[in-house]
Enzyme design. Sequence first.
Site, PDB file in Angstrom:
ATOM      1  N   ASP A 111      -0.570  -6.726  -5.259  1.00  0.00           N
ATOM      2  CA  ASP A 111      -1.821  -6.724  -6.019  1.00  0.00           C
ATOM      3  C   ASP A 111      -2.798  -7.832  -5.642  1.00  0.00           C
ATOM      4  O   ASP A 111      -3.916  -7.887  -6.167  1.00  0.00           O
ATOM      5  CB  ASP A 111      -1.524  -6.796  -7.529  1.00  0.00           C
ATOM      6  CG  ASP A 111      -0.660  -8.009  -7.919  1.00  0.00           C
ATOM      7  OD1 ASP A 111      -0.763  -9.065  -7.260  1.00  0.00           O
ATOM      8  OD2 ASP A 111       0.113  -7.899  -8.900  1.00  0.00           O
ATOM      9  N   HIS A 153       6.084  -6.780   0.627  1.00  0.00           N
ATOM     10  CA  HIS A 153       5.815  -5.339   0.538  1.00  0.00           C
ATOM     11  C   HIS A 153       4.362  -5.002   0.840  1.00  0.00           C
ATOM     12  O   HIS A 153       3.888  -3.934   0.497  1.00  0.00           O
ATOM     13  CB  HIS A 153       6.219  -4.805  -0.842  1.00  0.00           C
ATOM     14  CG  HIS A 153       7.698  -4.851  -1.086  1.00  0.00           C
ATOM     15  ND1 HIS A 153       8.264  -4.765  -2.344  1.00  0.00           N
ATOM     16  CD2 HIS A 153       8.739  -4.971  -0.225  1.00  0.00           C
ATOM     17  CE1 HIS A 153       9.588  -4.828  -2.244  1.00  0.00           C
ATOM     18  NE2 HIS A 153       9.900  -4.967  -0.972  1.00  0.00           N
ATOM     19  N   CYS A 188      -9.267   5.492  16.097  1.00  0.00           N
ATOM     20  CA  CYS A 188      -8.644   6.725  16.617  1.00  0.00           C
ATOM     21  C   CYS A 188      -8.763   7.904  15.656  1.00  0.00           C
ATOM     22  O   CYS A 188      -8.215   8.964  15.913  1.00  0.00           O
ATOM     23  CB  CYS A 188      -7.178   6.469  16.960  1.00  0.00           C
ATOM     24  SG  CYS A 188      -6.087   6.504  15.511  1.00  0.00           S
ATOM     25  N   GLY A 224      10.087 -12.703 -12.663  1.00  0.00           N
ATOM     26  CA  GLY A 224       9.582 -11.366 -12.985  1.00  0.00           C
ATOM     27  C   GLY A 224       9.947 -10.266 -12.023  1.00  0.00           C
ATOM     28  O   GLY A 224       9.121  -9.408 -11.734  1.00  0.00           O
ATOM     29  N   THR A 225      11.183 -10.295 -11.537  1.00  0.00           N
ATOM     30  CA  THR A 225      11.645  -9.161 -10.725  1.00  0.00           C
ATOM     31  C   THR A 225      12.968  -8.655 -11.263  1.00  0.00           C
ATOM     32  O   THR A 225      13.813  -9.448 -11.685  1.00  0.00           O
ATOM     33  CB  THR A 225      11.773  -9.518  -9.224  1.00  0.00           C
ATOM     34  OG1 THR A 225      12.334  -8.393  -8.529  1.00  0.00           O
ATOM     35  CG2 THR A 225      12.624 -10.743  -8.967  1.00  0.00           C
ATOM     36  N   ALA A 268       6.587 -14.799 -17.904  1.00  0.00           N
ATOM     37  CA  ALA A 268       6.128 -15.688 -16.831  1.00  0.00           C
ATOM     38  C   ALA A 268       5.044 -16.642 -17.334  1.00  0.00           C
ATOM     39  O   ALA A 268       5.114 -17.860 -17.100  1.00  0.00           O
ATOM     40  CB  ALA A 268       5.608 -14.845 -15.667  1.00  0.00           C
TER      41      ALA A 268
HETATM   42  C1  BJW Z   1       8.716  -9.871 -16.809  1.00  0.00           C
HETATM   43  C2  BJW Z   1       7.642  -9.717 -17.680  1.00  0.00           C
HETATM   44  C3  BJW Z   1       6.890 -10.857 -17.955  1.00  0.00           C
HETATM   45  C4  BJW Z   1       8.549  -7.800 -17.413  1.00  0.00           C
HETATM   46  N1  BJW Z   1       7.221 -12.020 -17.396  1.00  0.00           N
HETATM   47  N2  BJW Z   1       9.022 -11.032 -16.276  1.00  0.00           N
HETATM   48  C5  BJW Z   1      21.263   1.645  -2.303  1.00  0.00           C
HETATM   49  C6  BJW Z   1      21.658   0.347  -2.622  1.00  0.00           C
HETATM   50  C7  BJW Z   1      20.916  -0.765  -2.205  1.00  0.00           C
HETATM   51  C8  BJW Z   1      19.750  -0.584  -1.471  1.00  0.00           C
HETATM   52  C9  BJW Z   1      19.363   0.707  -1.155  1.00  0.00           C
HETATM   53  C10 BJW Z   1      20.103   1.800  -1.560  1.00  0.00           C
HETATM   54  N3  BJW Z   1      19.462   2.917  -1.126  1.00  0.00           N
HETATM   55  C11 BJW Z   1      18.350   2.560  -0.457  1.00  0.00           C
HETATM   56  C12 BJW Z   1      18.275   1.206  -0.463  1.00  0.00           C
HETATM   57  C13 BJW Z   1      17.201   0.381   0.143  1.00  0.00           C
HETATM   58  C14 BJW Z   1      15.967   0.374  -0.729  1.00  0.00           C
HETATM   59  C15 BJW Z   1      16.347  -0.146  -2.118  1.00  0.00           C
HETATM   60  O1  BJW Z   1      16.436  -1.329  -2.345  1.00  0.00           O
HETATM   61  N4  BJW Z   1      16.562   0.761  -3.069  1.00  0.00           N
HETATM   62  C16 BJW Z   1      17.070   0.406  -4.391  1.00  0.00           C
HETATM   63  C17 BJW Z   1      15.974   0.565  -5.451  1.00  0.00           C
HETATM   64  C18 BJW Z   1      18.249   1.302  -4.665  1.00  0.00           C
HETATM   65  N5  BJW Z   1      15.024  -0.532  -0.080  1.00  0.00           N
HETATM   66  C19 BJW Z   1      14.170  -0.084   0.821  1.00  0.00           C
HETATM   67  O2  BJW Z   1      14.077   1.098   1.125  1.00  0.00           O
HETATM   68  C20 BJW Z   1      13.346  -1.141   1.516  1.00  0.00           C
HETATM   69  N6  BJW Z   1      13.408  -0.979   2.927  1.00  0.00           N
HETATM   70  C21 BJW Z   1      14.568  -1.045   3.574  1.00  0.00           C
HETATM   71  O3  BJW Z   1      15.628  -1.288   3.028  1.00  0.00           O
HETATM   72  O4  BJW Z   1      14.441  -0.826   4.917  1.00  0.00           O
HETATM   73  C22 BJW Z   1      15.624  -0.791   5.720  1.00  0.00           C
HETATM   74  C23 BJW Z   1      15.206  -0.367   7.111  1.00  0.00           C
HETATM   75  C24 BJW Z   1      15.554  -1.170   8.180  1.00  0.00           C
HETATM   76  C25 BJW Z   1      15.179  -0.777   9.473  1.00  0.00           C
HETATM   77  C26 BJW Z   1      14.472   0.414   9.662  1.00  0.00           C
HETATM   78  C27 BJW Z   1      14.121   1.205   8.586  1.00  0.00           C
HETATM   79  C28 BJW Z   1      14.501   0.808   7.292  1.00  0.00           C
HETATM   80  C29 BJW Z   1      11.869  -1.004   1.126  1.00  0.00           C
HETATM   81  C30 BJW Z   1      11.646  -1.252  -0.326  1.00  0.00           C
HETATM   82  C31 BJW Z   1      10.184  -0.946  -0.654  1.00  0.00           C
HETATM   83  C32 BJW Z   1       9.875  -1.076  -2.135  1.00  0.00           C
HETATM   84  N7  BJW Z   1       8.587  -0.522  -2.369  1.00  0.00           N
HETATM   85  C33 BJW Z   1       8.020  -0.603  -3.734  1.00  0.00           C
HETATM   86  C34 BJW Z   1       6.688   0.238  -3.792  1.00  0.00           C
HETATM   87  C35 BJW Z   1       5.705  -0.104  -2.676  1.00  0.00           C
HETATM   88  C36 BJW Z   1       4.842  -1.287  -3.010  1.00  0.00           C
HETATM   89  C37 BJW Z   1       3.923  -0.988  -4.211  1.00  0.00           C
HETATM   90  O5  BJW Z   1       3.244   0.050  -4.204  1.00  0.00           O
HETATM   91  O6  BJW Z   1       3.860  -1.811  -5.134  1.00  0.00           O
HETATM   92  O7  BJW Z   1       7.804  -1.988  -4.079  1.00  0.00           O
HETATM   93  S1  BJW Z   1       9.136  -0.029  -5.008  1.00  0.00           S
HETATM   94  C38 BJW Z   1       8.697  -1.249  -6.196  1.00  0.00           C
HETATM   95  O8  BJW Z   1       9.869  -2.069  -6.446  1.00  0.00           O
HETATM   96  C39 BJW Z   1       7.664  -2.163  -5.514  1.00  0.00           C
HETATM   97  C40 BJW Z   1       8.131  -3.516  -5.951  1.00  0.00           C
HETATM   98  O9  BJW Z   1       7.638  -4.531  -5.093  1.00  0.00           O
HETATM   99  C41 BJW Z   1       9.634  -3.390  -5.936  1.00  0.00           C
HETATM  100  C42 BJW Z   1      10.351  -4.395  -6.795  1.00  0.00           C
HETATM  101  O10 BJW Z   1      10.030  -4.222  -8.153  1.00  0.00           O
HETATM  102  P1  BJW Z   1       9.938  -5.497  -9.105  1.00  0.00           P
HETATM  103  O11 BJW Z   1       8.821  -6.355  -8.663  1.00  0.00           O
HETATM  104  O12 BJW Z   1      11.248  -6.119  -9.231  1.00  0.00           O
HETATM  105  O13 BJW Z   1       9.479  -4.805 -10.492  1.00  0.00           O
HETATM  106  P2  BJW Z   1      10.409  -4.138 -11.622  1.00  0.00           P
HETATM  107  O14 BJW Z   1       9.526  -3.298 -12.468  1.00  0.00           O
HETATM  108  O15 BJW Z   1      11.587  -3.509 -11.037  1.00  0.00           O
HETATM  109  O16 BJW Z   1      10.913  -5.376 -12.471  1.00  0.00           O
HETATM  110  C43 BJW Z   1      10.027  -6.115 -13.308  1.00  0.00           C
HETATM  111  C44 BJW Z   1      10.810  -7.259 -13.933  1.00  0.00           C
HETATM  112  O17 BJW Z   1       9.908  -8.084 -14.619  1.00  0.00           O
HETATM  113  C45 BJW Z   1      11.869  -6.806 -14.951  1.00  0.00           C
HETATM  114  O18 BJW Z   1      13.085  -7.480 -14.666  1.00  0.00           O
HETATM  115  C46 BJW Z   1      11.326  -7.255 -16.292  1.00  0.00           C
HETATM  116  O19 BJW Z   1      12.318  -7.677 -17.199  1.00  0.00           O
HETATM  117  C47 BJW Z   1      10.457  -8.415 -15.888  1.00  0.00           C
HETATM  118  N8  BJW Z   1       9.317  -8.649 -16.756  1.00  0.00           N
HETATM  119  N9  BJW Z   1       7.608  -8.417 -18.136  1.00  0.00           N
HETATM  120  C48 BJW Z   1       8.317 -12.074 -16.626  1.00  0.00           C
HETATM  121  N10 BJW Z   1       5.823 -10.771 -18.833  1.00  0.00           N
HETATM  122 ZN    ZN Z   2      -5.957   4.468  14.405  1.00  0.00          ZN
END
Ligand code: BJW
Ligand code: ZN
Length: 283
Positions: A111, A153, A188, A224-225, A268
């Site tokens: 963001d 990300h 392109c 906050g993750t 946070a």
């Molecule tokens: C507060 C609060 C307040 C609330 N104060 N706190 C099985 C097991 C393990 C891993 C895998 C699996 N199967 C697949 C995978 C891999 C996969 C993965 O991890 N999946 C799991 C979910 C199962 N990972 C991937 O695919 C990654 N790539 C990869 O592994 O590549 C390997 C590779 C190698 C070589 C070649 C090819 C591939 C990529 C991950 C991409 C994640 N993308 C997203 C969306 C895109 C970005 C966007 O549009 O924003 O990213 S998903 C989404 O989750 C986003 C976030 O950045 C990410 C993390 O979320 P976050 O920030 O933790 O948010 P929340 O909502 O989950 O948590 C919020 C927290 O805040 C909570 O705990 C609340 O309590 C707290 N909270 N209010 C403080 N006021």
């Molecule tokens: Zn291009």
Amino acid sequence: MATDASPLTAAIATGREILRASRGIVILTGAGLSADSGLTTFRDPKGHWKRHRPEDLATPEAFRRDPCLVWEWYGVRRRAAADTAPNAAHLAIAAFALRRDDVVIVTQNVDGLHTVAARQAADERSRDTSGEPAGEVAGELACRTKALPIELHGCFYRARCSACGRCYEHRDRIDTSSQQALPHCAKCSGLLRPDVVWFGEPLGEPIDRAFGYAAQSDVCVVVGTSAVVQPAASVAVVTRRAGGAIIEVNPEETPLTPMSTVSLRGTAAEVVPRLLAPGRRHG
Ligand code: BJW
Ligand code: ZN
């Protein structure tokens, strides 16, 4: 004299003591940090993934299937981010990174709010030190750079050509009425996509850099993750395995809680400014 002896206050004091004695601090942030600026998280009860399936919005296959839908979602999120501002936690993190020379901010957020906070904190700091507003001077830019995050990300204010890979800063409103109306590459003519990392995509050089810093740091402060998305969540694990501490700020438990030295149960904006505030004995 009455003292505030709540468990949270005591835990914050412990966290501050750990930070004071540390060299090398990684701050790993997630969507919960921006929740206090009013942005939606992913996995909380009102989060994106409670209303949408990640497979429909956050995979390369989803973008190939329906790029208008995916851009629509990012358009909504971009407008929400543009209409808000960094909160007290973003600003405290940026000010902390500017005060010390051993802090690296690593974010999963796309963001751009850490970057806005870096600018504000640098302006504030240079006003404090010179008495003048900073403006776009080289010293202020260099200073602000210290508070810029490693964006694991990506950032949704950048777009990347899905054909040639060229990147563009992109903040314009997106016309999602048809695929032809979506933004295209000036070089392109390929379809542009948000420059973010979707499921199944590699994180590339930023994660290597983050792991490098994490391995050399005494502390990882995790804010906050949900710590369920890999490899981002492993940044904290790398610090822990290298003998460092984890300080977690989250209202809820996460998979990192059992390995955290200190868990600060609060939001946070409530906790981070207290944890990172300058103090007589604090760096
Ligand atoms: C507060 C609060 C307040 C609330 N104060 N706190 C099985 C097991 C393990 C891993 C895998 C699996 N199967 C697949 C995978 C891999 C996969 C993965 O991890 N999946 C799991 C979910 C199962 N990972 C991937 O695919 C990654 N790539 C990869 O592994 O590549 C390997 C590779 C190698 C070589 C070649 C090819 C591939 C990529 C991950 C991409 C994640 N993308 C997203 C969306 C895109 C970005 C966007 O549009 O924003 O990213 S998903 C989404 O989750 C986003 C976030 O950045 C990410 C993390 O979320 P976050 O920030 O933790 O948010 P929340 O909502 O989950 O948590 C919020 C927290 O805040 C909570 O705990 C609340 O309590 C707290 N909270 N209010 C403080 N006021
Ligand atoms: Zn291009």
